[in-house]
Enzyme design. Structure first.
Site, mmCIF file in Angstrom:
data_model
loop_
_atom_site.group_PDB
_atom_site.id
_atom_site.type_symbol
_atom_site.label_atom_id
_atom_site.label_comp_id
_atom_site.label_asym_id
_atom_site.label_seq_id
_atom_site.Cartn_x
_atom_site.Cartn_y
_atom_site.Cartn_z
ATOM 1 N N TYR A 1 -2.093 -1.190 10.489
ATOM 2 C CA TYR A 1 -2.176 -1.611 9.090
ATOM 3 C C TYR A 1 -0.937 -1.151 8.318
ATOM 4 C CZ TYR A 1 -3.979 -1.448 4.238
ATOM 5 O OH TYR A 1 -4.161 -1.581 2.879
ATOM 6 N N SER B 1 0.857 -1.197 0.000
ATOM 7 C CA SER B 1 0.000 0.000 0.000
ATOM 8 C C SER B 1 0.888 1.241 0.000
ATOM 9 C CB SER B 1 -0.856 0.002 1.278
ATOM 10 O OG SER B 1 -1.460 1.264 1.467
HETATM 11 P P1 NAD Z 1 -11.622 -6.234 -0.080
HETATM 12 O O1 NAD Z 1 -12.338 -6.118 1.213
HETATM 13 O O2 NAD Z 1 -12.437 -6.345 -1.297
HETATM 14 O O3 NAD Z 1 -10.617 -7.453 -0.037
HETATM 15 C C1 NAD Z 1 -9.958 -7.858 1.135
HETATM 16 C C2 NAD Z 1 -10.227 -9.319 1.324
HETATM 17 O O4 NAD Z 1 -9.459 -9.782 2.431
HETATM 18 C C3 NAD Z 1 -11.653 -9.683 1.680
HETATM 19 O O5 NAD Z 1 -12.442 -9.885 0.524
HETATM 20 C C4 NAD Z 1 -11.486 -10.946 2.488
HETATM 21 O O6 NAD Z 1 -11.797 -12.082 1.706
HETATM 22 C C5 NAD Z 1 -10.010 -10.995 2.823
HETATM 23 N N1 NAD Z 1 -9.774 -11.238 4.237
HETATM 24 C C6 NAD Z 1 -9.717 -10.339 5.246
HETATM 25 N N2 NAD Z 1 -9.482 -10.962 6.409
HETATM 26 C C7 NAD Z 1 -9.391 -12.292 6.125
HETATM 27 C C8 NAD Z 1 -9.161 -13.442 6.912
HETATM 28 N N3 NAD Z 1 -8.940 -13.348 8.235
HETATM 29 N N4 NAD Z 1 -9.144 -14.649 6.300
HETATM 30 C C9 NAD Z 1 -9.353 -14.760 4.968
HETATM 31 N N5 NAD Z 1 -9.568 -13.672 4.171
HETATM 32 C C10 NAD Z 1 -9.584 -12.468 4.753
HETATM 33 O O7 NAD Z 1 -10.670 -4.961 -0.143
HETATM 34 P P2 NAD Z 1 -9.438 -4.593 -1.107
HETATM 35 O O8 NAD Z 1 -9.257 -3.154 -0.948
HETATM 36 O O9 NAD Z 1 -9.612 -5.174 -2.442
HETATM 37 O O10 NAD Z 1 -8.211 -5.294 -0.386
HETATM 38 C C11 NAD Z 1 -7.303 -6.113 -1.065
HETATM 39 C C12 NAD Z 1 -5.898 -5.797 -0.625
HETATM 40 O O11 NAD Z 1 -5.558 -4.515 -1.117
HETATM 41 C C13 NAD Z 1 -5.703 -5.742 0.887
HETATM 42 O O12 NAD Z 1 -4.489 -6.383 1.216
HETATM 43 C C14 NAD Z 1 -5.588 -4.268 1.164
HETATM 44 O O13 NAD Z 1 -4.812 -4.010 2.300
HETATM 45 C C15 NAD Z 1 -4.912 -3.810 -0.097
HETATM 46 N N6 NAD Z 1 -5.025 -2.383 -0.352
HETATM 47 C C16 NAD Z 1 -6.246 -1.841 -0.567
HETATM 48 C C17 NAD Z 1 -6.322 -0.472 -0.791
HETATM 49 C C18 NAD Z 1 -7.637 0.197 -1.020
HETATM 50 O O14 NAD Z 1 -7.676 1.417 -1.056
HETATM 51 N N7 NAD Z 1 -8.737 -0.506 -1.180
HETATM 52 C C19 NAD Z 1 -5.176 0.311 -0.797
HETATM 53 C C20 NAD Z 1 -3.947 -0.295 -0.587
HETATM 54 C C21 NAD Z 1 -3.884 -1.642 -0.369
#
Ligand code: NAD
Ligand code: MG
Length: 339
Positions: A244, A231
């Site tokens: 985080y 991130s």
């Molecule tokens: P999202 O909620 O769609 O996806 C995150 C997924 O994590 C969930 O769908 C869930 O299945 C999984 N998860 C969480 N806890 C879990 C557990 N204990 N066991 C199994 N699965 C678990 O959100 P996203 O934004 O697509 O996140 C995907 C990745 O992108 C994450 O690592 C997040 O930190 C990273 N990220 C997101 C952003 C953003 O702005 N959305 C920015 C930077 C990084």
């Protein structure tokens, strides 16, 4: 409005240009451009330019809080994971990929793109996310690829081992491991972060990554690829998600170090560092209501990214086209100037 990367002719046109360039070079042609245009002419369609600031929804958004872990299907506007737009061109034909968090958000965008690029796809998700996972199942199967759904909580070490081994058995191998699962929970004050909260975030984002990666490596042959999801918070931590941000810095570091080690096995390791993306994580406790309402408004492009806009990078890093890329952290963040 049309996004170039989602134009159906984009990849195939590019390939024809590259092929034509090769032919031109072999023939000693004086002009690459003339030959390329000639070879491409019959199928070439002009791709309209699109201003990235004008694409996709802009803030303000509705706060729309959901219970954790949230569902993409309940978001307004619905995130664009490339369901109606991503066009593949065989870049991952025959590959076998495991994607954690593949039910929604960035992981779903990667799953759709991988399937349309010719890969079979296993996804992990939480049982509460079964309906989102079913949507992904339909999309992967519509692309003519095998889908394997493996629900369960990755905070458990033995589940992580089991998850990887079931994915490898059911897919018949493992060439690509993508970690998209992640936990982000907002706390304005560090004094409100309990040991349980801290443990939850570190277990999900770091311990599970360690367990899953250890389990995946023995299945992976030279040419395989591992992709972590870091991130911009790794470099510029937001004030309300300190725990985080620590994990995302750790993930970027882990990718760089592990890449050095796994080059000896012919396995590439890279990380992607997204900026603000419109996903369920944001509305299910990841951000304050106020920050959800204005999400992405403070980055130069002026809006959050949609998951489809990051899918090409997950494809690129998985593909042999990136054979010289390992130990990199690639930023996709609307222009904030960070990796
Ligand atoms: P999202 O909620 O769609 O996806 C995150 C997924 O994590 C969930 O769908 C869930 O299945 C999984 N998860 C969480 N806890 C879990 C557990 N204990 N066991 C199994 N699965 C678990 O959100 P996203 O934004 O697509 O996140 C995907 C990745 O992108 C994450 O690592 C997040 O930190 C990273 N990220 C997101 C952003 C953003 O702005 N959305 C920015 C930077 C990084
Ligand atoms: Mg989800």
């Amino acid at each position: 409005m049309t996004d170039d990367s989602r134009n159906p002719n984009h990849d195939s046109s590019r390939r024809r240009l590259i092929q034509a360039a090769g032919i031109a070079a072999m023939a000693g042609a004086s002009s690459f451009t003339q030959r390329a245009v000639a070879a491409d002419a019959p199928a070439a369609t002009a791709i309209p330019l699109s201003d990235p600031r004008q694409l996709f929804p802009h803030p303000p958004f509705r706060a729309q809080p959901q219970p954790w872990p949230g569902l993409a299907s309940k978001m307004d506007p619905r995130p664009d994971h490339g369901e109606h737009s991503y066009r593949g061109s065989g870049r991952l034909a025959g590959r076998k990929a495991l994607i954690t968090g593949g039910d929604s958000g960035l992981g779903r965008a990667a799953a759709i793109a991988y399937a349309r690029e010719g890969a079979d796809v296993a996804i992990n998700y939480l049982p509460q996310e079964e309906s989102d996972a079913r949507d992904v199942q339909g999309l992967v199967q519509q692309a003519g690829r095998k889908f394997v759904g493996l629900p369960g909580d990755i905070r458990n070490e033995s589940f992580c081992r089991d998850l990887v081994s079931r994915a490898a058995v059911e897919l018949g191998g493992l060439d690509i491991f993508v970690n998209c699962a992640g936990r982000q929970h907002t706390h304005d004050d560090i004094l409100d972060v309990s040991t349980e909260d801290f443990d939850w975030t570190l277990k999900t984002n770091l311990y599970a990554l360690f367990w899953l990666t250890k389990a995946a490596i023995p299945h992976m042959k030279p040419g395989s690829a591992i992709i972590f999801t870091s991130s911009t918070n790794a470099y510029n931590p937001s004030v309300n998600i300190l725990d985080y941000s620590i994990t995302k810095a750790g993930i970027a570091n882990f990718a760089k170090g592990l890449a050095k080690q796994l080059v000896g096995r012919g396995i590439r390791v890279n990380a992607i560092a997204p900026g603000p993306f419109w996903t369920a994580l944001q509305v299910s406790g990841g951000q304050t209501a106020e920050n959800v309402e204005k999400l992405g408004g403070d980055v130069p492009i002026g809006r959050p990214g949609q998951p489809v806009e990051i899918a090409p990078i997950y494809v690129q890093l998985a593909s042999t086209e990136s054979s010289y890329m390992t130990g990199q952290v690639v930023g996709v963040n609307g222009g904030v100037g960070l990796p």
